[in-house]
Design an enzyme around this catalytic site. Structure first.
Site, PDB file in Angstrom:
ATOM      1  CG  ASP A  84      -1.762   1.244   1.301  1.00 36.43           C
ATOM      2  OD1 ASP A  84      -2.740   1.290   0.532  1.00 36.43           O
ATOM      3  OD2 ASP A  84      -1.470   2.176   2.080  1.00 36.43           O
ATOM      4  CE1 TYR A  93       0.569   7.621   3.315  1.00 35.18           C
ATOM      5  CE2 TYR A  93       1.137   5.441   2.524  1.00 35.18           C
ATOM      6  CZ  TYR A  93       0.257   6.288   3.163  1.00 35.18           C
ATOM      7  OH  TYR A  93      -0.936   5.801   3.654  1.00 35.18           O
ATOM      8  CE  LYS A  99      -3.679   4.756   0.820  1.00 37.59           C
ATOM      9  NZ  LYS A  99      -2.284   4.657   1.257  1.00 37.59           N
TER      10      LYS A  99
HETATM   11  N1  LIG Z   1      -5.319   6.111   4.304  1.00 45.43           N
HETATM   12  C1  LIG Z   1      -4.741   6.704   5.302  1.00 45.43           C
HETATM   13  O1  LIG Z   1      -4.945   7.892   5.555  1.00 45.43           O
HETATM   14  C2  LIG Z   1      -3.826   5.911   6.156  1.00 45.43           C
HETATM   15  C3  LIG Z   1      -3.535   6.365   7.431  1.00 45.43           C
HETATM   16  C4  LIG Z   1      -2.686   5.576   8.210  1.00 45.43           C
HETATM   17  C5  LIG Z   1      -2.187   4.400   7.722  1.00 45.43           C
HETATM   18  N2  LIG Z   1      -2.477   3.989   6.456  1.00 45.43           N
HETATM   19  C6  LIG Z   1      -1.893   2.775   5.868  1.00 45.43           C
HETATM   20  O2  LIG Z   1      -1.882   1.762   6.842  1.00 45.43           O
HETATM   21  C7  LIG Z   1      -0.520   1.337   7.036  1.00 45.43           C
HETATM   22  C8  LIG Z   1      -0.330   0.902   8.454  1.00 45.43           C
HETATM   23  O3  LIG Z   1      -0.594   1.987   9.346  1.00 45.43           O
HETATM   24  P1  LIG Z   1       0.557   2.589  10.265  1.00 45.43           P
HETATM   25  O4  LIG Z   1       1.810   2.326   9.613  1.00 45.43           O
HETATM   26  O5  LIG Z   1       0.306   3.977  10.511  1.00 45.43           O
HETATM   27  O6  LIG Z   1       0.308   1.866  11.631  1.00 45.43           O
HETATM   28  P2  LIG Z   1       0.378   0.352  12.167  1.00 45.43           P
HETATM   29  O7  LIG Z   1       0.729  -0.625  11.123  1.00 45.43           O
HETATM   30  O8  LIG Z   1      -0.863   0.197  12.960  1.00 45.43           O
HETATM   31  O9  LIG Z   1       1.561   0.484  13.189  1.00 45.43           O
HETATM   32  C9  LIG Z   1       2.864   0.687  12.765  1.00 45.43           C
HETATM   33  C10 LIG Z   1       3.698   0.861  14.023  1.00 45.43           C
HETATM   34  O10 LIG Z   1       3.694  -0.358  14.787  1.00 45.43           O
HETATM   35  C11 LIG Z   1       5.023  -0.823  14.980  1.00 45.43           C
HETATM   36  N3  LIG Z   1       5.015  -2.286  14.750  1.00 45.43           N
HETATM   37  C12 LIG Z   1       4.920  -2.929  13.559  1.00 45.43           C
HETATM   38  N4  LIG Z   1       4.937  -4.259  13.732  1.00 45.43           N
HETATM   39  C13 LIG Z   1       5.049  -4.456  15.071  1.00 45.43           C
HETATM   40  C14 LIG Z   1       5.123  -5.617  15.859  1.00 45.43           C
HETATM   41  N5  LIG Z   1       5.098  -6.835  15.319  1.00 45.43           N
HETATM   42  N6  LIG Z   1       5.225  -5.453  17.209  1.00 45.43           N
HETATM   43  C15 LIG Z   1       5.256  -4.236  17.763  1.00 45.43           C
HETATM   44  N7  LIG Z   1       5.203  -3.100  17.059  1.00 45.43           N
HETATM   45  C16 LIG Z   1       5.095  -3.209  15.713  1.00 45.43           C
HETATM   46  C17 LIG Z   1       5.876  -0.119  13.961  1.00 45.43           C
HETATM   47  O11 LIG Z   1       7.159   0.134  14.501  1.00 45.43           O
HETATM   48  P3  LIG Z   1       8.487  -0.399  13.738  1.00 45.43           P
HETATM   49  O12 LIG Z   1       8.501   0.257  12.402  1.00 45.43           O
HETATM   50  O13 LIG Z   1       9.563   0.066  14.646  1.00 45.43           O
HETATM   51  O14 LIG Z   1       8.357  -1.894  13.676  1.00 45.43           O
HETATM   52  C18 LIG Z   1       5.134   1.203  13.736  1.00 45.43           C
HETATM   53  O15 LIG Z   1       5.519   2.159  14.708  1.00 45.43           O
HETATM   54  C19 LIG Z   1       0.324   2.521   6.605  1.00 45.43           C
HETATM   55  O16 LIG Z   1       1.650   2.178   6.300  1.00 45.43           O
HETATM   56  C20 LIG Z   1      -0.457   2.999   5.429  1.00 45.43           C
HETATM   57  O17 LIG Z   1      -0.150   2.200   4.296  1.00 45.43           O
HETATM   58  C21 LIG Z   1      -3.307   4.739   5.687  1.00 45.43           C
END
Ligand SMILES: NC(=O)c1ccc[n+]([C@@H]2O[C@H](COP(=O)([O-])OP(=O)(O)OC[C@H]3O[C@@H](n4cnc5c(N)ncnc54)[C@H](OP(=O)(O)O)[C@@H]3O)[C@@H](O)[C@H]2O)c1
Length: 318
Positions: free
Chosen positions: A58, A63, A92
């Site tokens: 994604d 980004y 996106k």
């Molecule tokens: N459409 C939108 O507006 C929107 C908004 C937000 C997100 N998104 C999409 O959703 C994706 C995921 O959301 P996100 O990246 O914000 O949040 P997330 O996946 O909920 O959380 C990511 C965070 O969790 C940590 N993490 C990852 N795996 C882990 C594990 N196994 N154990 C403990 N901690 C862990 C990561 O740290 P480390 O990197 O240190 O592992 C990072 O700080 C984004 O990359 C994006 O593609 C879209």
């Protein structure tokens, strides 16, 4: 169906695929999010995710790292003998490109940065149109966002539909959209949204929106399933931690399995190869664990993007 929510019983959740409407093929339920601020880390993290087994990526114009994601995918596909058709790539359209005449150029620019010749899915990043231009975050002198009131979401959607008509991408959808706006757009859309991407986790289950999506054959793609990694948050939720200890999995694996088992696709982001392996290595939770998670009462939204179109957690200044 249990409590209005279809539960996937597959023992290998990693292989779950979600069919997309309008001949859009299938989307692997378990996806990798590339919202990673650092360019070098984007390269290693994307490569690590591909090696861990992720086949769904994604991305977003906003980004500011599509070039690095594309480079990592190209190198990883070549090294792993993986075909382009074996991966699913989404990007996106940003808020400053909602004017219909800006949609195709923005799409082509993303495709070029990613180094791909087609996209599996193109999403409108948020329903908010910002003043068109090169500044992704246009604001007045008081710091208020400059919205563009000269374009409607349906105008932008019509331009998205024509990308599908011309074979430029296989499926289209929306992100950061609420139920009312989605229902309204759904009624007028000639090509119905195939996917919506919204924040979702046990503190924000969005059950009503999920049920609408299931009824209309729209894939519900849960972003921020680990609550953006913010602590305290779902990763430290006592119910999740207790289930993790009981089933011999980590809290992140429990959160991702729950998401897939309740019938959503899900995106997890990590900067490290070790956590990418961990996040890919999910397996089905027993029904009593799913029920316990569904009974969690805490409610918390971590990202206010749905209210203004201005996202948190976005790399600045590159
Ligand atoms: N459409 C939108 O507006 C929107 C908004 C937000 C997100 N998104 C999409 O959703 C994706 C995921 O959301 P996100 O990246 O914000 O949040 P997330 O996946 O909920 O959380 C990511 C965070 O969790 C940590 N993490 C990852 N795996 C882990 C594990 N196994 N154990 C403990 N901690 C862990 C990561 O740290 P480390 O990197 O240190 O592992 C990072 O700080 C984004 O990359 C994006 O593609 C879209």
């Amino acid at each position: 169906m249990r409590g209005g929510v279809t539960v996937i019983e597959s023992s290998d959740l990693r292989m779950t695929k979600m069919p997309l409407n309008h001949g859009g093929g299938e989307m692997p339920a378990l996806g990798f999010g590339t919202l990673i601020p650092d360019a070098a880390v984007t390269l290693t993290a994307t490569r690590g995710a591909l090696e861990a087994g992720f086949r769904h990526f994604d991305c977003a114009e906003r980004y500011r790292n599509e070039r690095e994601v594309g480079e990592a995918l190209k190198a990883g596909l070549a090294a792993g003998g993986i075909a382009r058709e074996d991966i699913f790539v989404t990007t996106k359209l940003w808020n400053t490109n909602h004017r219909p005449e800006r949609v195709e150029p923005a799409f082509e620019a993303s495709l070029d940065r990613l180094g791909l010749d087609y996209l599996d899915l193109y999403l409108i990043h948020t329903p908010f149109a910002f003043q068109p231009g090169d500044d992704q975050d246009p604001r007045d002198q008081n710091g208020n966002i400059l919205y563009d009131h000269g374009v409607t979401l349906l105008d932008t959607w019509r331009a998205m539909e024509s990308l599908v008509d011309h074979g430029k991408c296989r499926a289209i959808g929306l992100s950061d959209i609420g139920l009312n706006e989605l229902a309204h757009l759904y009624e007028s859309a000639r090509i119905k949204p195939a996917v919506i991407q919204v924040e979702a986790h046990p503190y924000l289950p969005e059950t009503e929106l999920l049920e609408f999506c299931k009824e209309k054959d729209i894939v519900f793609l849960a972003g921020a399933p680990l609550g953006h990694g913010i602590r305290p948050g779902p990763l430290e939720e006592p119910v999740i931690m207790a289930i993790a200890a009981r089933v011999g999995k980590t809290p992140a694996q429990v959160l991702l399995a729950w998401a897939v088992q309740r019938g959503t696709a899900v995106l997890a982001k990590t900067r490290t190869a070790a956590r990418a392996k961990e996040n890919f290595n999910i397996s089905a939770l027993p029904q009593d664990a799913l029920d316990e998670i569904n009974r969690i009462q805490t409610r918390q939204r971590f990202n206010e993007v749905v209210k203004t179109g201005s996202p948190g957690f976005i790399p600045q200044g590159r």
